[in-house]
Design a protein around this motif. Structure first.
Motif, mmCIF file in Angstrom:
data_model
loop_
_atom_site.group_PDB
_atom_site.id
_atom_site.type_symbol
_atom_site.label_atom_id
_atom_site.label_comp_id
_atom_site.label_asym_id
_atom_site.label_seq_id
_atom_site.Cartn_x
_atom_site.Cartn_y
_atom_site.Cartn_z
ATOM 1 N N ASP A 1 -6.142 18.167 -4.224
ATOM 2 C CA ASP A 1 -5.595 17.264 -5.240
ATOM 3 C C ASP A 1 -5.182 18.028 -6.497
ATOM 4 O OD1 ASP A 1 -5.699 14.927 -3.766
ATOM 5 O OD2 ASP A 1 -7.728 14.424 -4.436
ATOM 6 N N ASP B 1 0.919 7.509 8.395
ATOM 7 C CA ASP B 1 0.576 8.796 7.769
ATOM 8 C C ASP B 1 1.546 9.199 6.656
ATOM 9 O OD1 ASP B 1 -1.690 9.053 9.300
ATOM 10 O OD2 ASP B 1 -0.707 10.239 10.853
ATOM 11 N N VAL C 1 0.845 -1.194 0.000
ATOM 12 C CA VAL C 1 0.000 0.000 0.000
ATOM 13 C C VAL C 1 0.884 1.250 0.000
ATOM 14 C CG1 VAL C 1 -1.696 1.306 1.347
ATOM 15 C CG2 VAL C 1 -1.889 -1.179 1.169
ATOM 16 N N GLU C 2 1.970 1.209 0.751
ATOM 17 C CA GLU C 2 2.873 2.355 0.835
ATOM 18 C C GLU C 2 3.447 2.708 -0.528
ATOM 19 O OE1 GLU C 2 3.046 -0.350 2.756
ATOM 20 O OE2 GLU C 2 2.613 0.400 4.774
ATOM 21 N N LYS D 1 1.837 7.836 -6.288
ATOM 22 C CA LYS D 1 0.890 8.922 -6.585
ATOM 23 C C LYS D 1 1.574 10.288 -6.510
ATOM 24 C CE LYS D 1 -3.541 10.844 -5.131
ATOM 25 N NZ LYS D 1 -4.696 10.700 -4.240
ATOM 26 N N TYR D 2 2.545 10.429 -5.607
ATOM 27 C CA TYR D 2 3.187 11.723 -5.368
ATOM 28 C C TYR D 2 4.624 11.792 -5.887
ATOM 29 C CZ TYR D 2 -0.897 12.066 -2.456
ATOM 30 O OH TYR D 2 -2.200 12.070 -2.036
ATOM 31 N N GLU E 1 1.002 9.312 3.443
ATOM 32 C CA GLU E 1 0.376 10.212 2.481
ATOM 33 C C GLU E 1 0.321 11.641 3.009
ATOM 34 O OE1 GLU E 1 -3.056 10.000 -0.849
ATOM 35 O OE2 GLU E 1 -3.574 9.115 1.087
ATOM 36 N N GLU F 1 2.099 2.156 -3.448
ATOM 37 C CA GLU F 1 1.028 2.748 -4.245
ATOM 38 C C GLU F 1 0.827 4.222 -3.882
ATOM 39 O OE1 GLU F 1 -3.705 2.006 -4.781
ATOM 40 O OE2 GLU F 1 -2.435 0.222 -4.599
ATOM 41 N N VAL F 2 0.839 4.532 -2.599
ATOM 42 C CA VAL F 2 0.714 5.922 -2.142
ATOM 43 C C VAL F 2 1.905 6.734 -2.636
ATOM 44 C CG1 VAL F 2 0.744 7.420 -0.092
ATOM 45 C CG2 VAL F 2 -0.720 5.388 -0.137
ATOM 46 N N ARG G 1 2.075 14.758 1.070
ATOM 47 C CA ARG G 1 1.253 15.920 0.709
ATOM 48 C C ARG G 1 1.801 17.190 1.359
ATOM 49 N NH1 ARG G 1 -5.034 13.856 1.262
ATOM 50 N NH2 ARG G 1 -5.130 12.853 -0.787
#
Length: 164
Positions: free
Chosen positions: A86, A43, A9-10, A16-17, A45, A12-13, A49
């Protein structure tokens, strides 16, 4: 190294960035950056961000950005975004060279031609590549140097010969 496993999952996150962080100058090959990413236990993501949000603020206020240090601090100190949107990822500042090329290809070739010729624009081994439907690949940097006509010829399918 669980963080870099594509099924996590990490990861994939992170993906994204990743592009936005690369465009501000984060060097993911740096050992300290990798250690901070792997050491971020929760945390992730929010920290990514926050780093992007702060880089945007620094840029808007014409302040110098120290990208690796900024990301490391965000990860180690579990920063939380203040006013994340976003849409930030769509700003020109965070567009990778590949994204800029993708947008320019639509203007030069038209959406239909671009979508027929281009399979993907992706990062691999520190470089950003374009993969064409004819199976060929090229570095985004090289694509810009070649120009649109030469690249169109390179990306087009080979003519089919009919033998009787």
């Amino acid at each position: 190294m669980w963080f870099w496993e594509k099924e996590s999952v990490e990861y994939e996150v992170f993906k994204k960035y990743e592009g936005a962080l690369i465009t501000i100058g984060v060097n993911f090959a740096d050992g300290e950056v990798q250690d901070a990413l792997e050491g971020c236990s929760y945390d992730l993501e929010d920290a990514l961000r926050s780093a992007i949000e702060y880089a945007l603020w620094l840029s808007e206020h014409e302040k110098e950005i120290f990208p690796n240090a900024l990301l490391i601090r965000a990860l180690q100190d579990n920063w939380k975004p203040k006013a994340w949107r976003d849409e930030y990822l769509e700003r020109e500042m965070f567009s990778s060279p590949g994204q800029r090329w993708w947008n320019a290809a639509e203007k030069m070739w038209g959406r239909d031609v671009r979508n027929q010729l281009v399979v993907d624009v992706f990062f691999d081994g520190g470089g950003e590549f374009i993969k064409f439907s004819n199976g060929k690949e090229i570095l985004v940097k090289t694509a810009w140097v070649w120009g649109w006509e030469r690249l169109l010829e390179y990306a087009s399918p080979s003519p089919i010969s009919v033998y009787r």
